[in-house]
Scaffold this motif. Structure first.
Motif, PDB file in Angstrom:
ATOM      1  N   LYS A  94      -9.779  -0.772  -4.047  1.00 42.07           N
ATOM      2  CA  LYS A  94      -8.573   0.024  -3.774  1.00 42.07           C
ATOM      3  C   LYS A  94      -7.453  -0.546  -4.634  1.00 42.07           C
ATOM      4  O   LYS A  94      -7.699  -0.991  -5.739  1.00 42.07           O
ATOM      5  CB  LYS A  94      -8.256  -0.014  -2.280  1.00 42.07           C
ATOM      6  CG  LYS A  94      -9.298   0.712  -1.421  1.00 42.07           C
ATOM      7  CD  LYS A  94      -8.897   0.729   0.050  1.00 42.07           C
ATOM      8  CE  LYS A  94      -9.925   1.485   0.883  1.00 42.07           C
ATOM      9  NZ  LYS A  94      -9.560   1.504   2.314  1.00 42.07           N
ATOM     10  N   GLN A 140     -13.238   3.975  -6.480  1.00 41.12           N
ATOM     11  CA  GLN A 140     -13.671   3.215  -5.302  1.00 41.12           C
ATOM     12  C   GLN A 140     -15.187   3.284  -5.107  1.00 41.12           C
ATOM     13  O   GLN A 140     -15.843   2.272  -4.852  1.00 41.12           O
ATOM     14  CB  GLN A 140     -12.961   3.745  -4.061  1.00 41.12           C
ATOM     15  CG  GLN A 140     -13.285   2.965  -2.795  1.00 41.12           C
ATOM     16  CD  GLN A 140     -12.570   3.519  -1.574  1.00 41.12           C
ATOM     17  OE1 GLN A 140     -12.060   4.619  -1.587  1.00 41.12           O
ATOM     18  NE2 GLN A 140     -12.538   2.730  -0.520  1.00 41.12           N
ATOM     19  N   GLN A 200      -9.043  -4.698   1.028  1.00 39.21           N
ATOM     20  CA  GLN A 200      -7.692  -4.370   0.613  1.00 39.21           C
ATOM     21  C   GLN A 200      -6.803  -5.612   0.566  1.00 39.21           C
ATOM     22  O   GLN A 200      -6.730  -6.377   1.536  1.00 39.21           O
ATOM     23  CB  GLN A 200      -7.077  -3.360   1.580  1.00 39.21           C
ATOM     24  CG  GLN A 200      -5.641  -2.968   1.271  1.00 39.21           C
ATOM     25  CD  GLN A 200      -5.539  -2.032   0.093  1.00 39.21           C
ATOM     26  OE1 GLN A 200      -6.318  -1.092  -0.017  1.00 39.21           O
ATOM     27  NE2 GLN A 200      -4.602  -2.269  -0.794  1.00 39.21           N
ATOM     28  N   ASP A 201      -6.170  -5.841  -0.585  1.00 40.08           N
ATOM     29  CA  ASP A 201      -5.222  -6.934  -0.810  1.00 40.08           C
ATOM     30  C   ASP A 201      -5.857  -8.322  -0.879  1.00 40.08           C
ATOM     31  O   ASP A 201      -5.152  -9.312  -1.078  1.00 40.08           O
ATOM     32  CB  ASP A 201      -4.114  -6.957   0.254  1.00 40.08           C
ATOM     33  CG  ASP A 201      -3.215  -5.745   0.188  1.00 40.08           C
ATOM     34  OD1 ASP A 201      -2.711  -5.452  -0.907  1.00 40.08           O
ATOM     35  OD2 ASP A 201      -3.023  -5.091   1.218  1.00 40.08           O
ATOM     36  N   ARG A 246       0.840  -1.194   0.000  1.00 43.56           N
ATOM     37  CA  ARG A 246       0.000   0.000   0.000  1.00 43.56           C
ATOM     38  C   ARG A 246       0.877   1.247   0.000  1.00 43.56           C
ATOM     39  O   ARG A 246       0.516   2.274  -0.547  1.00 43.56           O
ATOM     40  CB  ARG A 246      -0.934  -0.003   1.207  1.00 43.56           C
ATOM     41  CG  ARG A 246      -2.086  -0.983   1.068  1.00 43.56           C
ATOM     42  CD  ARG A 246      -3.168  -0.709   2.074  1.00 43.56           C
ATOM     43  NE  ARG A 246      -2.755  -0.979   3.441  1.00 43.56           N
ATOM     44  CZ  ARG A 246      -2.806  -2.175   3.991  1.00 43.56           C
ATOM     45  NH1 ARG A 246      -3.214  -3.212   3.288  1.00 43.56           N
ATOM     46  NH2 ARG A 246      -2.427  -2.351   5.235  1.00 43.56           N
TER      47      ARG A 246
END
Length: 451
Positions: free
Chosen positions: A223, A418, A278-279, A14
């Motif tokens: 994201k 987003q 996220q991820d 990030r």
């Protein structure tokens, strides 16, 4: 920007995003403050000794060198620095300082003003304009002239990215872009031998994969790296990010709606779950749950380390629009105004930059694509998995050289993507609101960075 290696933990990746999109520019501007030029009155660019190549003939000098290679790419950079120090032992010593990108960028201006920063550094292409307009960097036109370096020696787009306001401020080390990673076992189950490269084939593959038992073959992030995917698709559909003057955002166009609409469509069709954290998409790929994922080439070494868990391969992202294109960034060597206070440091730093750029074979092992054509042509580099992505260098697209662009990207474009992917707004609504915010920041930047 995130560090560009595959062994980076999620939080570090990030951080890479912050630099790639210029998020770190926010801290940089705070550090600079107003319109004050960092290094103003100290930058000797006009009177600096001209670099002529050959051998360094000055007295012994120590150079401070900063970079953000905190992940798996770090050992490769350290090896390159060690080789330089050995070659110039007794004449030039380079002290390598590695900091996270999100810490490095805001620290640079104040550290350089105090004489406690780097003499030479690596920064990303989208940071060059911001630092150059603040007087933090020194031009390198004499270096490329003495070494007879031209655009023909490099990937054209990355060479052009180092020029701001008619002067060259960097020598590119590499390019790194998004790639399409695919689970070979999943594709075999669906009767496919490789990832399709066109829209019809790709969408057909997703349908076949779902029929073969992969519930969600292509997870869509909201994201990282969603905005990089959006920009790639925008260019593929014929759109542009900003006008040439840097006064208007253009990504709210029909091309932008098509690009963002395609991303949202993958969720509506059921190929991706909604609200991917996220991820999660990358971790799901590593854990054999996802068939396709778009991510940076710096993930190569990480995936190699998990090869026992999954069988994977990679290729260029598919052409969903009418024109092949992919988001790309670059690491660049720059000379700072701190070195500009010492003629010997100026010369020594230029020797270091030339040495590192010319000998980037080691750097390719970190998963990067060398910027120099001659290095990519070497047999040991040509067989690396990322090198074929540069078979057609015209597909590489870079962010424009606009001072303060990071704020526009993070506060407008990324947020618009987003909102649409999460279903909070339609693509058209999200883009329209984002463009309004972007244009306001662009107008503010015109005043903030006025010469």
């Amino acid at each position: 920007m995130r560090s560009t290696t595959s062994s980076i933990r999620p939080v570090e990746r990030r951080a890479f995003l912050g630099a790639a999109a210029g998020v770190a520019a926010t801290g940089f501007l705070t550090a600079c403050g107003g319109g004050t030029k960092v290094g103003a009155g100290q930058n000797k660019a006009g009177s600096a000794p001209t670099f002529s190549g050959g051998e360094y003939k000055g007295p012994k000098v120590t150079l401070e060198y900063w970079n953000g290679f905190t992940g798996g790419d770090g050992p490769h950079m350290q090896a390159m620095v060690a080789a330089f120090n050995k070659k110039y032992e007794g004449r030039i010593t380079v002290k390598n300082t590695t900091r996270r990108w999100e810490d490095l960028y805001p620290a640079l201006p104040t550290a350089i003003s105090a004489g406690k920063g780097p003499d030479v550094a690596v920064i990303h292409n989208d940071q060059i304009a911001t630092f150059a307009v603040r007087g933090t960097l020194m031009p390198l036109d004499d270096v490329v002239s003495a070494l007879k370096l031209t655009e023909s020696d490099f990937i054209p787009a990355v060479w052009q990215a180092g020029v701001f306001d008619g002067k060259r401020y960097s020598v590119p080390l590499d390019v790194h872009c998004l790639a399409d990673y695919w689970n070979s076992s999943h594709l075999t189950r669906a009767g496919l031998d490789k990832a399709p490269g066109d829209r019809a084939g790709y969408e057909g593959a997703l349908k076949e994969l779902q029929s073969a038992g992969v519930d969600h073959p292509f997870w869509m992030p909201n994201k990282w790296p969603a905005h990089l995917m959006f920009m790639s698709l925008l260019w593929q559909f014929g759109g542009e990010l900003y006008n040439q003057e840097g006064t208007s955002a253009l990504w709210g166009s029909d091309a932008g709606e098509e690009a963002l609409g395609w991303m949202v469509e993958q969720i509506r069709k059921g190929y991706s779950p909604a609200q991917v954290a996220q991820d999660s998409q990358y971790n799901a790929f590593k854990n054999n749950k996802v068939s396709f994922t778009w991510d940076g080439i710096w993930q190569i070494n990480d995936l190699k380390s998990t090869a026992s868990k999954i069988k994977w391969d990679m290729s260029a992202i598919p052409t969903i629009g009418s024109t092949p294109a992919v988001w790309t960034a670059s690491h660049n060597f720059v000379l700072t105004s701190q070195a500009g206070r010492d003629d010997n440091k100026i010369q020594a730093a230029k020797f270091f930059i030339d040495y590192m750029s010319e000998r980037s074979t080691e750097w390719a092992q970190a998963g990067m694509i060398p910027a120099r054509n001659s290095v990519r042509a070497q047999a040991e580099v040509a067989r690396l998995p990322q090198t074929p992505l540069a078979a057609n260098v015209d597909v590489f697209r870079f962010l424009p050289a606009l001072p303060g662009l990071g704020d526009v990207q993070s506060k407008a474009l990324e947020l618009a993507v987003q909102k649409a992917v999460l279903g909070h707004q339609s693509p058209a609504e999200a883009l329209a609101d984002g463009v309004k915010t972007a244009n306001k920041i662009l107008a503010e930047n015109k005043q903030k960075y006025a010469k």
